[in-house]
Design a protein around this motif. Structure first.
Motif: not given
Length: 737
Positions: A142-166
């Protein structure tokens, strides 16, 4: 949105620090003009109240800058990808009609990436079961551009770093499961090993907190001895390599916490039973043309120094992995007879191993073979030249031209060959659904059962009790599975119709006071030109053959036969006896279990691995043979089944009242006091509707443990029994097996 996004003082400081870090990155590619236009767009979106905090309360502007930093430093995204990351937080459904404005300001490629991110989010709205290979492949297709998947991975890494105290524990668990099942495997496919390892460790930390910190504490406790051993091991190697004039550096790398936990589960041992907690890595600074020669030379030096294990040799130097990984791995016996893994590679190979695609883009000549991996590694070329996007388009066409992925209403993802129809989908769900299918709702729109499916469709099958399979359905379906089920249904329908027609014929003849004789009926069937009795009765059922005409012909043949046999002696009734060997069976109308979307009357079996009983939280699992097995949700195999075969999981719940007894086993551990076994059996004997089948007790060093097998109706009675057993003096622990 009710409120405009505001920044706390702490967030203002974090944003300024993140922007500074972004600009100082050696791979930073945005111009001042890009920055100005991006921040103007973000400011406008804030004023228009188009940006809001996520469910964790995180500031989306800050998150996008942090994600952009990961995308630049860990993945190596260029200008278009970074701009898309920064803009995505203000790109909403309201702005989708404003594509021209974004394209004019930032370029066509940026808009293409933003569209892809929105497209992927639309898939998520269908509540997909993400723990499946099918969903990963659907994302890639579904990714019209493969960078979409790469951005999703980077975004999830950042989210996982930020939610430790949620405090949002439920959402934190969902995000962590997605990171484990979806994003870590995607990162691995793309060669982003560092990010993959971080996602796995953080997922373990949030999902299995005690396990994570147990291993972490154990590693900290053994760090000094481990460091000392590593130093003793590498000292003679270092001296030899220096004497031979090599430029190199060495390091001891401890395995990730997630990797250690997987080994503990696989080997079924404690932390102390894992011996290869670390690996020694020797990284040579060698020119490209001498890489292999120098690696093999170092390999020879080490195996001369320490005894190697030939079975553990891994040569990814001669034949690299399909994702470009190159290295020599050997396990040798070091001091104290401990086995140590040694990895030998060059600086170039190490960067490829650590940074995956980011290193692929920097170095040339990495070859790969086969399907998905060839496609993924080809992305390097497409991202080096923004105009070369036809490379991705071609590979996507090659990979996905023969298959599609569609959703069930609850988000399960199923793979079908291209050209499959609604009827194929219905038969994949269940034979009963297929047999009564009259159409479907696809993405909310009603279609016929002949409708051809497309990737991403969400399908809700519509059924009717009066619908039944027809011969021409075999020309509609694409899958062999559906064809086989239709043939079986047609055969069963023919048998049922034949029985119904025979019963109807007998009833009509009885009403006319005509006795039915099998011999006469056989004579009639042959006279009417039928070779098979089934064909005769099927034509009656289809009303192709008039039942009144049949009865008239029967009477003619019967009259003729009676004239011929009129002089024969008749037999008295007391000389005739008939024995019916068929036993009658009755079946309760009330289903004990309701499976999937309120389906009843489906055959199932209770799984022996967890022995579910009435009242347990359960789910159904479609086996290879097509049957359904019921498992407890806390079954030891549940996690693995959801991870590997999420698309075969069915919802299930108990209904009605428990009308059966189930056999379960309780393990009881306690002090070996006098009379304790009598006390246990006494408590059980006083319980109504609970029967003890067996009890086995072993005693050792003042303690006893035993397995108690009982028959019980449901979980409420079981819990009452366990509660009473626990208050018996001397009983320490009761475990349901």
């Amino acid at each position: 949105m009710d409120k405009k996004l505001f920044f706390t003082n702490n967030e203002k400081s974090q944003v300024l620090e993140a922007i500074k870090e972004l600009r100082n990155s050696q791979n930073y590619v945005l111009t001042k003009s890009d920055e100005l236009k991006v921040f103007q767009s973000l400011k406008q979106a804030i004023i228009q109240k188009r940006i809001q905090r996520d469910i964790f309360g995180l500031n989306p502007i800050l998150s996008s800058i942090q994600t952009a930093l990961i995308a630049i430093e860990e993945i190596g995204l260029k200008r278009d990808g970074v701009v898309a990351v920064l803009l995505y937080s203000c790109f909403t459904e309201e702005t989708e009609n404003d594509y021209d404005k974004y394209e004019k300001e930032f370029g066509k490629t940026v808009v293409s990436i933003l569209k892809g991110l929105v497209h992927i989010q639309e898939l998520y709205k269908k509540n997909p079961v993400i723990e499946s290979e099918n969903f990963r492949n659907l994302l890639l297709s579904f990714a019209e551009d493969m960078r979409v998947i790469l951005i999703m991975i980077a975004d999830r890494v950042n989210l996982m770093r930020q939610i430790r105290n949620t405090e949002c524990e439920e959402e934190k668990k969902r995000v962590s499961e997605e990171a484990s099942y979806l994003y870590a495997p995607l990162a691995h496919k793309l060669g982003l090993y560092k990010l993959k390892s971080e996602l796995e460790d953080l997922s373990l930390k949030y999902l299995e907190h005690d396990v994570y910190y147990m291993i972490k504490d154990k590693l900290n406790e053994t760090k000094k001895s481990r460091d000392k051993y590593i130093e003793n091991f590498i000292k003679p190697i270092r001296e030899k390599l220096e004497a031979d004039g090599y430029k190199f550096h060495m390091k001891g790398r401890t395995k990730s916490i997630h990797s250690i936990w997987q080994k503990m589960k696989k080997q079924k041992c404690e932390f102390e039973g894992i011996y290869d907690l670390f690996a020694i890595r020797i990284i040579i600074d060698a020119p490209l043309e001498l890489e292999k020669i120098q690696c093999w030379h170092v390999f020879a030096l080490i195996t001369n120094m320490y005894q190697p294990n030939p079975k553990r040799l891994r040569d990814w130097l001669s034949v690299p992995k399909s994702n470009g990984y190159e290295s020599l791995h050997i396990t040798v016996k070091g001091p104290e007879n401990k086995w140590v893994e040694v990895q030998i590679r060059t600086e170039r190979m190490d960067e490829v191993a650590e940074r995956g695609l980011a290193a692929h883009w920097r170095y040339k000549g990495i070859k790969s073979e086969g399907g998905m991996d060839e496609w993924l590694t080809s992305i390097r070329r497409a991202l080096e030249n923004n105009d070369d996007m036809q490379v991705i388009d071609q590979f996507k066409m090659d990979l996905y031209e023969d298959e599609i992925y569609v959703f069930t209403p609850k988000g399960d993802l199923m793979k079908f060959p291209k050209g499959a129809t609604v009827l194929d989908f219905a038969y994949r769900i269940h034979s009963n659904i297929g047999n009564h299918c009259v159409g479907a709702k696809i993405n909310g729109k009603v279609v016929t059962f002949r409708h051809i499916l497309k990737s991403g469709d969400q399908i809700e099958v519509m059924t009717s009790t009066v619908q039944k399979p027809k011969q021409d359905w075999l020309n509609i379906v694409k899958t062999s599975r559906a064809k086989a089920k239709i043939r079986l249904a047609l055969k069963e329908t023919q048998v049922k119709d034949g029985l119904y027609a025979k019963e109807m014929l007998e009833r009509r003849m009885k009403n006319r006071k005509i006795e039915m004789d099998e011999g006469t009926m056989s004579h009639l069937i042959k006279k009417l030109g039928f070779k098979e009795t089934n064909d005769f009765y099927r034509q009656i059922a289809d009303e192709t053959l008039d039942i009144n005409h049949v009865i008239e012909k029967y009477q003619e043949i019967q009259a003729y036969d009676n004239n011929l046999q009129g002089q024969q002696q008749t037999r008295s009734a007391d000389e005739y006896s008939f024995e019916n060997s068929i036993k009658n069976f009755t079946k309760s109308n009330g289903d004990v279990l309701v499976i999937d979307r309120n389906l009843k009357g489906i055959d199932y079996q209770l799984s022996k691995c967890c022995n579910p009983i009435y009242g347990d939280d359960v789910f159904g699992f479609v086996t290879v043979s097509g049957g359904i097995k019921i498992h407890r949700k806390d079954c030891p195999n549940a996690l693995e089944m959801r991870k590997r075969f999420g698309y075969r999981i069915l919802q299930a719940r108990w209904s009605g009242k428990a009308d059966s007894k189930y056999t379960i086993t309780l393990k009881i551990i306690g002090n070996d006091d006098i009379g304790i076994v009598n006390n246990i059996t006494s408590v059980i004997s006083k319980e109504e509707n609970i029967m003890m089948r067996s009890i086995n007790i072993d005693s050792h060093d003042g303690l006893f443990s035993g397995n108690l097998e009982i028959n019980v109706e449901d979980t409420s009675k079981l819990n009452q029994l366990i509660k009473k057993l626990r208050i018996i003096k001397g009983v320490k622990q009761i475990i349901r097996l």
